[in-house]
Design a protein around this motif. Sequence first.
Motif, PDB file in Angstrom:
ATOM      1  N   SER B  32      46.867  -9.011  45.686  1.00  0.00           N
ATOM      2  CA  SER B  32      47.406  -9.793  46.804  1.00  0.00           C
ATOM      3  C   SER B  32      46.870  -9.303  48.148  1.00  0.00           C
ATOM      4  N   GLN B  35      43.986 -11.379  49.621  1.00  0.00           N
ATOM      5  CA  GLN B  35      44.234 -12.782  49.937  1.00  0.00           C
ATOM      6  C   GLN B  35      44.122 -13.027  51.431  1.00  0.00           C
ATOM      7  N   SER B  37      45.043 -14.381  55.097  1.00  0.00           N
ATOM      8  CA  SER B  37      46.371 -14.341  55.715  1.00  0.00           C
ATOM      9  C   SER B  37      46.962 -15.738  55.917  1.00  0.00           C
ATOM     10  N   PRO B  40      50.265 -18.218  53.051  1.00  0.00           N
ATOM     11  CA  PRO B  40      51.659 -18.675  53.111  1.00  0.00           C
ATOM     12  C   PRO B  40      51.818 -19.940  53.964  1.00  0.00           C
ATOM     13  N   GLN B  41      51.101 -19.981  55.095  1.00  0.00           N
ATOM     14  CA  GLN B  41      51.168 -21.138  55.988  1.00  0.00           C
ATOM     15  C   GLN B  41      50.604 -22.387  55.293  1.00  0.00           C
ATOM     16  N   GLN B  43      50.519 -22.951  52.126  1.00  0.00           N
ATOM     17  CA  GLN B  43      51.485 -23.352  51.104  1.00  0.00           C
ATOM     18  C   GLN B  43      52.616 -24.177  51.721  1.00  0.00           C
ATOM     19  N   LYS B  44      53.096 -23.707  52.871  1.00  0.00           N
ATOM     20  CA  LYS B  44      54.202 -24.371  53.550  1.00  0.00           C
ATOM     21  C   LYS B  44      53.799 -25.776  54.000  1.00  0.00           C
ATOM     22  N   GLN B  58      61.080 -26.306  46.409  1.00  0.00           N
ATOM     23  CA  GLN B  58      60.370 -25.257  47.137  1.00  0.00           C
ATOM     24  C   GLN B  58      59.419 -24.467  46.226  1.00  0.00           C
ATOM     25  N   ASP B  59      59.890 -24.204  45.017  1.00  0.00           N
ATOM     26  CA  ASP B  59      59.089 -23.356  44.121  1.00  0.00           C
ATOM     27  C   ASP B  59      58.155 -24.180  43.224  1.00  0.00           C
ATOM     28  N   SER B  62      52.461 -23.565  43.829  1.00  0.00           N
ATOM     29  CA  SER B  62      51.957 -22.189  43.888  1.00  0.00           C
ATOM     30  C   SER B  62      50.499 -22.218  44.340  1.00  0.00           C
TER      31      SER B  62
END
Lengths: 269, 94
Positions: B32, B35, B37, B40-41, B43-44, B58-59, B62
């Motif tokens: 990880s 990865q 940076s 996460p953004q 994904q959101k 939400q889950d 992936s």
Amino acid sequence: MARIIVVTSGKGGVGKTTTSAAIAMGLAKKGHKTAVIDFDVGLRNLDLIMGCERRVVYDFVNVINQEATLNQALIRDKNCNLLYILPASQTRDKDALSLEGVGRVLDELKKDFKYIVCDSPAGIEKGAHLAMYFADDAFVVTNPEVSSVRDSDRMLGILASKSRRAELSEEPIKEYLLLTRYSPDRVKLGEMLSVDDVQEILSLHLLGVIPESKSVLNASNSGTPVILDEKSDAGQAYADIVARYLGENRPHRFIDDKKGFFRNFFGGK
Amino acid sequence: MSLLDYFRITKGGSASLAKERLQILVAHERSSRNQPSYLPQLQKELLEVIRKYIHVEQDAISVNFEQDDNQETLEVNIVLPDIDTKKTKNAKNT
């Protein structure tokens, strides 16, 4: 060319300051002009381990803020005239150190010194980042214990991505493993991770093993780097490490149970 | 080890457990670490776009980033909710 060594670990209490003091003294004793810098602003302790706490007038932050010259702040060691200590300040201002300021001080030191040892604070905050940023070599101090090994690995990731050498895509920092507080007898009983285990997990070049030793506390009590206690196991282990770092080929010691076969066999202590 | 120890069957041996736990943990943390940076953004935001059209949990999404010697793979996996046909669709993006 001067070389900058960072003594780092991530985790606290594994022996960074003890190691910094011993390594710096060892290099100076070998005839190399050496400076050792305490990066732990707010919690300075290198002065105490080096036994010069009563001679601190100016500190690292004073030099960065140009309130004192480097020569005013550097303390010459009482045991070796090739060794100088630059103490950290006791200010509570965490932002007292700046990247430019540290870079400027290191550049000035590089003109006059062969080795500059940077004693990193624990953690991965600013002080630890600045201690490793300009480094050429990293001594990763690790205890044979799960949290220390994990934090060392985290630190290796940071060395590989956040240092000046990484940012400029230069040759990466040379990383060395120093395994401290090692108890061969506990390893033998399967109670402690062995040197091989730690090396396998971290895949690092082993510079040396420092055995768990009473001499370390004795040395810090009296304010003399443990390497000067030439009769002690820890002192000899640090002397070996300095020699290996300087290119000497010395076999590793203090890895196996020091008791002889017959004493082992009959359960002697 | 003393003479008595030769007759003891079990050793204290918690070190092997430590090694095993560390090997798993360190491998996971290293993967990880590399990865980017923005993951996460990304994904959101992907989730927000998808939610405009379909309701997903939400889950249900992936995002994985993998690095080989000469290529980087970004794998996005979205599990769509069961509709009457009870099928799930996987979208894979390389």
